[in-house]
Scaffold this active site. Sequence first.
Site, short mmCIF file in Angstrom:
data_model
loop_
_atom_site.label_atom_id
_atom_site.label_comp_id
_atom_site.label_asym_id
_atom_site.label_seq_id
_atom_site.Cartn_x
_atom_site.Cartn_y
_atom_site.Cartn_z
N LYS A 139 8.10 -37.32 -57.48
CA LYS A 139 8.60 -36.38 -58.52
C LYS A 139 7.87 -36.66 -59.83
O LYS A 139 8.36 -37.38 -60.71
CB LYS A 139 10.12 -36.56 -58.70
CG LYS A 139 10.92 -35.72 -57.70
CD LYS A 139 12.41 -35.82 -57.92
CE LYS A 139 12.94 -34.93 -59.01
NZ LYS A 139 13.00 -33.51 -58.66
N1 PMP Z 1 11.81 -29.98 -53.63
C1 PMP Z 1 11.51 -30.13 -54.92
C2 PMP Z 1 10.16 -29.69 -55.39
C3 PMP Z 1 12.44 -30.67 -55.82
O1 PMP Z 1 12.14 -30.81 -57.11
C4 PMP Z 1 13.70 -31.04 -55.34
C5 PMP Z 1 14.73 -31.60 -56.30
N2 PMP Z 1 14.61 -32.98 -56.43
C6 PMP Z 1 13.99 -30.88 -53.98
C7 PMP Z 1 13.01 -30.34 -53.15
C8 PMP Z 1 15.29 -31.31 -53.42
O2 PMP Z 1 15.38 -32.71 -53.42
P1 PMP Z 1 16.76 -33.47 -53.55
O3 PMP Z 1 17.60 -32.99 -52.42
O4 PMP Z 1 16.41 -34.90 -53.42
O5 PMP Z 1 17.34 -33.11 -54.86
#
Ligand code: PMP
Length: 303
Positions: free
Chosen positions: A153
């Site tokens: 991220k």
């Molecule tokens: N894809 C992206 C690009 C994201 O930014 C997120 C949010 N973190 C997700 C998927 C979903 O991830 P998570 O379930 O860990 O929030």
Amino acid sequence: MEKVEKIWLDEKLVDWNKANVHLLTHSLHYGSGVFEGIRVYNTKNDPCVFRLKEHIDRLFYSASVMAIKIPFSKTDIKKAILKTIKINKVKECYVRPIVFLGYGKMGLNPIDAPVSVAIAVWPWGTYLDKEIVKIKISKYIRLHPKSTVTDAKICGSYSNSILASIDAIKNGFDEALLLDYQGYVAEGPGENIFIVKNNKLLTPTLGTILGGITRKSIIQIAKDQDIEVIEKNITVEELKLADEVFFSGTAIEICAIGKIDKTIINKEKIGDITKKLKRIYTQAIHGEIKKYSKWLTPIFPNK
Ligand code: PMP
């Protein structure tokens, strides 16, 4: 945006309105920071953080990808998150830890730039706040896995998500869906995607997408319900012929998709399997299912 009192910044709790940085902060210019999005839910045993360990692990992984050495241990960050939630007296909230390169060094070589960590919390309802959404297959593709590290991220990578969101919203949709560089379904700007076909659950394989923690939880819940889960490359045709489609993510939680471009999915109604997974997920995050209570970290463990 709803304010709270304090933001944690490099070990200090600073007033919300005074949590500022210098204009020559490295990450402001180049997107060199990394971050997380975490949620806190109220349960009958007081508020709990959902899958805190996994989020902290991913934050440290993202930092390592960017060659950023976080000047705190994982335990320090865990304690800081719990403290920030406690001090702000919030019960249900979103938690945003961000690790960024600060003031003192400019240029694209970030080595030796000062590293800061901030943790903000604030009450934030479900991201799109709709039971069923309309999505546009984006004119932008998800970043190529050889252009960045797609399972980290990294702040800068979100320019891709922002462009896709603007494109979708300007065209009257609620959200975007990005394909990968091969034309397969990848993910939303901040969500993973699932489809249901013939009672099986399908989702894109890891490789070009973020390994969502909600995605992982949904896969576990589905398997526990004896729903077959298949991780594979999904074509746009398969997507549009799906019985049900939904997004998953910390911010959006579980959200049914009723329309993709001009194609209506399941008569624009939330499907049975989506409904079931959403119900179990909602119970799990609120501490109502013993098997999943290991996913929850209480804010007041000794109460
Ligand atoms: N894809 C992206 C690009 C994201 O930014 C997120 C949010 N973190 C997700 C998927 C979903 O991830 P998570 O379930 O860990 O929030």
